[in-house]
Design an enzyme around this catalytic site. Structure first.
Site, PDB file in Angstrom:
ATOM      1  CD  GLU A 105       2.849  -1.386   9.403  1.00  0.00           C
ATOM      2  OE1 GLU A 105       2.424  -2.483   9.258  1.00  0.00           O
ATOM      3  OE2 GLU A 105       2.297  -0.282   9.246  1.00  0.00           O
ATOM      4  NE  ARG A 160       5.660  -1.671   3.058  1.00  0.00           N
ATOM      5  CZ  ARG A 160       4.857  -2.293   2.172  1.00  0.00           C
ATOM      6  NH1 ARG A 160       5.477  -3.079   1.323  1.00  0.00           N
ATOM      7  NH2 ARG A 160       3.485  -2.151   2.301  1.00  0.00           N
ATOM      8  N   GLY A 219       2.679  -9.731  19.799  1.00  0.00           N
ATOM      9  CA  GLY A 219       1.920  -9.700  18.360  1.00  0.00           C
ATOM     10  C   GLY A 219       2.524 -10.963  17.670  1.00  0.00           C
ATOM     11  CG  HIS A 224      -1.079  -0.027   2.158  1.00  0.00           C
ATOM     12  ND1 HIS A 224      -1.867  -1.263   2.384  1.00  0.00           N
ATOM     13  CD2 HIS A 224       0.098  -0.723   1.689  1.00  0.00           C
ATOM     14  CE1 HIS A 224      -1.373  -2.426   1.970  1.00  0.00           C
ATOM     15  NE2 HIS A 224      -0.072  -1.851   1.473  1.00  0.00           N
ATOM     16  NE  ARG A 250       2.787   0.219  -2.890  1.00  0.00           N
ATOM     17  CZ  ARG A 250       2.831  -0.754  -1.892  1.00  0.00           C
ATOM     18  NH1 ARG A 250       3.089  -0.690  -0.862  1.00  0.00           N
ATOM     19  NH2 ARG A 250       2.489  -2.172  -2.612  1.00  0.00           N
ATOM     20  CG  HIS A 274      -1.701   0.998  -1.840  1.00  0.00           C
ATOM     21  ND1 HIS A 274      -2.262   0.997  -2.972  1.00  0.00           N
ATOM     22  CD2 HIS A 274      -0.608   0.159  -1.605  1.00  0.00           C
ATOM     23  CE1 HIS A 274      -1.505  -0.106  -3.729  1.00  0.00           C
ATOM     24  NE2 HIS A 274      -0.652  -0.637  -2.775  1.00  0.00           N
TER      25      HIS A 274
END
Lengths: 647, 257
Positions: free
Chosen positions: A432, A442, A40, A408, A337, A266
């Site tokens: 993540e 979060r 990554g 999200h 959220r 989200h």
């Protein structure tokens, strides 16, 4: 499964410094004898690869995109938090720590969150030094804004492209090391298996997506920074290529998977427009500072709006339900959220949704434009309004925007200890992909902070500590000739061959859509025992169908997007089942996890600290065997557990 | 209900880097005007898969105009007809029922086609690797507010840094020049106080790599700016030329690297 969190002794504020002192060091001249694999190239992976190479280790970095600059961290818009207190408004390391633990609904590990908050300032310094063009005031100092309902201005930003600029900063540091030959970069490569030797992670098997070739790579340690699993929902704000495969393969090799049911929805995304849609687009949360969220009070009025018979602007004030302002008068449209998303869903469930599908609510700037003038609103949100118009064709200055919640971010992920080391020794997880810092929810502008914290300031120490402990005599000892590599490669090859040879009739995308539908309906914004039990059965049936009726056209010898998707969907189906199991096990509501059985009289989440103040960590036991649950108790020595209230 | 359209697509198909490509013609039906261009291609892919044929390969990822993956020339224009819009953000309402659309990969010698619409853009990475960075080891930074930067400078750097590295500038340029891409990175870093120490070295190294990769020179055509989905200005090329001339003169008297 050993879930020793290895939290250092001592007061919270001294844990990280004393731990850094106690860690084993590797002599600079010995570092070149070690090699580290980083999978990554986003904020966590890119910065970790660059920093480890700066220290002198030999790094191999892998990404599935055609360049490390395209990792999905690039799409983050809003900003990055840091406890600089540049605004003199009462921020501190402790306050950022406290807000993050509370925002995570008391399901994160205190010591990790404190460290995150502690290094947050260094991240801003590092990025500014790297050339990240943060927004500035006229006096030349850094600008800040308040974000995501925080009561202090601690968010740093670079227009609406903070993620892009931070990622390009990490990418430039990584590029320098590639140019120097300290990092070997493998673009268009995806990790398909982890290789363990004597219980330790010693390498990976990757597929070159351009040529189809499978190759083995050995190293002294492996870092996974492979992002989240939001694409299990099919529709999400994630990039098309985001997948759980690397993490899930590692899970199958023995890495514990923690809290997979913690997913973040989200509230401000552009609604779905039809069944051909491939992804959802996020509109920055900052819009909620001035936009008012509403639906018609009357379902019949909503129906007429959906059909285009009624103009939303013609709905009288008294016929509008500003549901967030009504339910949460003190936070109003800025409620967190998870809470805002659920409220929108409820309104739509009552038949009061707008947009052609009925899955949308209005975000209306009429009153803000009346109050501040169109120019002021344009200055604040011009680029977002343009983006909205580009996608929907509607002009939000004249017609209220429509929004709907979308997946999200995923808080769950591979379990890691304080060193970010998984249950497989020598395998570290950053960003993540790990479960570490956000608990069950979060906060805005915290994802970028965590990715860079892990990559620049945590992994470079803790990976070194691991290598130091292994001893220099063992450096580079395991090679790809070891039988474990042959076994893993054969395993990957057999699976690829199987995917290509099923010869069924249904495409990988079609299976992905069906998977997404099940997960969204049963493991989305509201979950129930009955729904989850049904979903597990449905997913098992879907898995069977997948392996008997999949059709993958093309071959394994070059670029084959169908084969890539098939492999990812196969893992997502299994992972989705694990998510449902986790959600079923967690008999409480917390953060992004809402169980309809566990709510207060007025529909708010009801946490159960007595029985569920733990991280749920799953151990893979076999394809058709139920995974085993392990628990890491979360002990709060500094923060008092309280009910989040936004009334 | 949203309007839909039927389209004829002429798409470049090429099995691999070494094979010869050709245009194939396909029809797609019932494309909703709210779909993005890439979702329209998804529909085509599903149709092809249904018939047991290989779908069209193309690079794409974020689908929100920021990762820079998507790279296709639509009716002769990189990223298609809408100004400052990537192919993934291009919506079908800009096309009409019955239209024929030609889709081909970036055409530039330094970006060889690997398959269908997929090209190899690694020369861009190598340009950055040669100098597109500000050296600051993790842990070595001073406080971010220790070096004030005027708002105008920060804004200018941000304008330059907005580049997504998609390569449309190269595809649009008759010379296949990478001056806009290189100029944007040089302007971003050279304009910031943090980037001054390596300014001359950076500029010379990046231009040398750019030339070595086979990109052509700039003849002020301006197609790059017109095609750029992030509206990177031609001023960045002027900035690059200025810094390059200064660096060369300095280097003549005393080597900068």
């Amino acid at each position: 499964m050993n879930l020793d969190s290895k939290i250092p002794e001592g007061p919270l504020s001294e844990k990280w410094s004393s731990h850094k002192f106690n860690m084993k060091l590797v002599n600079p001249s010995n570092r070149r004898k070690y090699s580290v694999i980083v999978v990554g190239s986003g904020l966590a992976g890119g910065s970790a690869a660059a920093s480890l190479a700066e220290q002198g280790y030999n790094v191999s970095c892998f990404c599935y995109q055609d360049s490390p600059r395209r990792a999905h961290s690039i799409a983050a818009q809003g900003g990055i938090n840091a406890s600089k207190n540049y605004q003199n408004d009462g921020d501190s390391v402790y306050r950022l720590f406290y807000d993050t633990v509370k925002g995570g609904d008391y399901r994160a590990r205190e010591a990790n969150v404190y460290r995150l908050s502690e290094v947050s300032s260094d991240i801003i310094d590092q990025c500014a030094a790297n050339g990240v063009p943060f927004a500035r005031e006229y006096g030349g100092l850094l600008a800040n804004r308040s974000f995501g309902g925080a009561q202090v201005s601690r968010t740093f930003y670079a227009r609406g492209q903070t993620g892009q600029q931070l990622l390009l900063g990490a990418y430039s540091a990584l590029s320098k090391q590639i140019g120097l030959g300290k990092v070997k970069m493998f673009n268009r490569h995806e990790m398909l298996d982890l290789v363990k030797v004597d219980g330790h992670a010693k390498g990976i098997i990757v597929r070159n997506m351009a040529t189809g070739e499978l190759t083995r790579h050995a190293s002294d340690a492996v870092v996974l920074a492979t992002g989240g699993y939001g694409n299990v929902f099919f529709l999400s704000t994630n990039a098309q290529g985001c997948n759980v495969t690397a993490a899930y393969r590692a899970h199958k090799r023995g890495a514990g998977m923690a809290n997979p049911c913690y997913t973040q929805i989200h509230p401000t995304c552009i609604p779905v427009h039809g069944d051909k849609q491939s992804k959802l687009t996020l509109m920055s949360e900052s819009l909620r500072n001035d936009g008012r969220i509403w639906t018609p009070k009357d379902a019949e009025v909503a129906a007429k709006i959906r059909k285009g018979e009624t103009d939303p602007n013609s709905v009288a004030e008294d016929d509008r339900d500003y549901f967030l302002e009504r339910k949460y008068p003190s936070f109003g449209n800025l409620a967190p959220r998870d809470i805002s998303s659920r409220a929108a869903k409820e309104a739509c469930d009552e038949g009061r949704g707008v947009a052609s599908t009925g899955l949308g609510v209005f975000l209306d700037f009429r009153d803000a434009i009346k109050r501040d003038g169109q120019n002021t609103i344009k200055e604040r949100y011009g680029n977002l309004f343009d983006m909205y118009q580009c996608i929907t064709g509607d002009n939000p200055y004249e017609t209220p925007m429509m929004i709907f919640p979308a997946v999200h971010y995923t808080m769950g992920g591979l379990w890691v200890d304080y060193n970010l080391e998984s249950t497989i020794p020598g395998m570290f997880v950053g960003g993540e992909a790990n479960f570490s810092d956000h608990g069950a929810n979060r906060l805005g502008a915290s994802a970028l902070m965590q990715g860079l914290s892990d990559g620049y300031f945590v992994l470079p120490y803790t990976v070194g500590n691991y290598l130091g402990k292994q001893g220099v005599a063992d450096a580079g000892k395991v090679t790809t000739e070891h039988p474990a590599f042959a076994e893993a490669e054969a395993n990957v090859k057999a699976r690829t061959d199987k995917l290509l040879s099923i010869g069924g009739t249904e495409s990988p995308r079609s299976f992905h859509k069906r998977l997404g539908h099940i997960i969204w309906e049963q493991c989305g914004m509201a979950r129930s025992k009955e729904g989850l039990e049904g979903a597990i059965k449905d997913l098992q049936a879907l898995r069977k169908e997948f392996w008997t009726n999949l059709r993958v056209v093309g071959d394994a010898d070059g670029i084959n997007p169908e084969l890539e998707r098939a492999g990812r969907v196969a893992d997502f189906i299994e992972f989705g089942e694990l998510m449902c199991r986790d959600a079923l096990m967690r008999e409480e509501s917390c953060g992004g996890h809402f169980r309809v059985e566990h709510q207060t009289e007025d529909g708010e989440a009801l946490r159960d600290d007595e029985n569920f103040a733990f991280a749920g960590v799953w151990e893979y036991k076999g394809d058709d065997i139920e995974p085993q649950l392990h628990k890491e108790s979360l002990i709060y020595e500094n923060v008092e557990l309280a009910t989040r209230s936004y009334k | 209900m949203e309007k839909t359209m039927d389209l004829t697509l002429k798409v470049w198909r090429q099995k691999s880097a070494n094979s010869t490509g050709t245009f194939e013609t396909y029809g797609v039906k019932d494309v909703s005007e709210g779909s993005s261009f890439l979702e329209m291609l998804d529909t085509l892919s599903e149709d092809l898969v249904e018939k047991g044929k290989e779908p069209v390969a193309f690079d794409h990822d974020c689908r929100e105009g920021i990762c820079g993956s998507c790279s296709m020339t639509i009716n002769g224009i990189p990223h298609g007809p809408e100004k400052a819009t990537t192919a993934c953000q291009l919506h079908m309402r800009h096309f009409h029922d019955g239209q024929t659309i030609t889709i081909e990969p970036w055409r530039a010698k330094p970006f060889p086609v690997i398959k269908d619409l997929v090209v190899d853009r690694s020369p861009f990475d190598r340009i950055i690797q040669s100098g597109g960075f500000i050296t600051s080891r993790a842990g070595s930074a001073v406080d971010a507010n220790a070096i004030p930067i005027s708002k105008a400078t920060a804004d200018y750097a941000m304008d330059a840094a907005a580049c997504i590295g998609c390569g449309a500038c190269v595809a649009a340029c008759p010379n296949a020049s990478a001056m806009l891409f290189t100029g944007a990175k040089v302007s971003h870093m050279n304009s910031l106080p943090q980037g001054k120490a390596e300014k001359d070295r950076r500029t010379l190294a990046m231009v040398a790599t750019m030339d070595g990769e086979g990109f052509g020179g700039c003849t002020n055509v301006g197609e790059c700016e017109a095609a750029c989905p992030k509206s990177i200005s031609l001023d960045m090329i002027a900035h690059l030329n200025r810094d390059y001339a200064t660096a060369q003169i300095k280097n003549f008297f005393k080597p900068v690297a």
